[in-house]
Write a protein that holds these residues in place. Structure first.
Motif, PDB file in Angstrom:
ATOM      1  N   SER A  10      27.721  38.365  39.345  1.00  0.00           N
ATOM      2  CA  SER A  10      27.418  38.530  40.768  1.00  0.00           C
ATOM      3  C   SER A  10      25.920  38.421  41.030  1.00  0.00           C
ATOM      4  O   SER A  10      25.491  37.746  41.968  1.00  0.00           O
ATOM      5  N   ALA A  57      34.298  36.247  41.796  1.00  0.00           N
ATOM      6  CA  ALA A  57      33.155  37.143  42.011  1.00  0.00           C
ATOM      7  C   ALA A  57      31.884  36.347  42.278  1.00  0.00           C
ATOM      8  O   ALA A  57      31.076  36.712  43.140  1.00  0.00           O
ATOM      9  N   LYS A  93      38.900  44.668  44.208  1.00  0.00           N
ATOM     10  CA  LYS A  93      39.493  43.570  43.427  1.00  0.00           C
ATOM     11  C   LYS A  93      41.002  43.450  43.609  1.00  0.00           C
ATOM     12  O   LYS A  93      41.529  42.349  43.698  1.00  0.00           O
TER      13      LYS A  93
END
Length: 130
Positions: A10, A57, A93
């Motif tokens: 990320s 992500a 998630k």
């Protein structure tokens, strides 16, 4: 261990998008598209079991990396925003799978949270000086 890799991916994806968009002056949409494409091609290859989640992500963080120079002044600020995006991605998630807009919403929340944080703490510094 997967969560640590998600946070690293990320941060890298968000900062890479910020660099391509703002420092290399290629535009936010092109920058996000490049990072998302590269992540989508490379991460599943290098991480066969978790590559899909990692690429997702990275795409999410690349959306946060589309923030303007006026709102994220440097790479350190972008790293913090990307870290926040990774944390929110991990937290959400398993939520709303298949619902459109989840990744963009996570990115927007991260950017707005950072802007709010700056406003509160920069505002405190201005009040104490004046």
């Amino acid at each position: 261990m997967e969560e640590v890799i998600i946070l690293i991916i990320s941060i890298v994806a968000g900062m890479a998008t910020y660099i391509v968009a703002n420092i290399l002056k290629r535009g936010a949409v092109i920058a996000s598209a490049i990072i998302t494409l590269v992540s989508g091609l490379m991460l599943p290859y290098f991480f066969p079991l978790t590559g899909g989640v990692l690429a997702t992500a990275a795409a999410c963080s690349s959306y946060a990396g589309m923030i303007s120079l006026e709102n994220a002044l440097n790479l350190l600020e972008m790293a913090v925003i990307s870290l926040m995006t990774g944390i929110l991605f991990i937290a959400a998630k398993s939520a709303y799978i298949g619902i459109g807009g989840r990744l963009g919403t996570i990115a927007a929340i991260s950017c707005f949270a950072w802007l709010g944080f700056k406003k509160v703490f920069v505002g405190l510094d201005e009040k104490s000086e004046g």
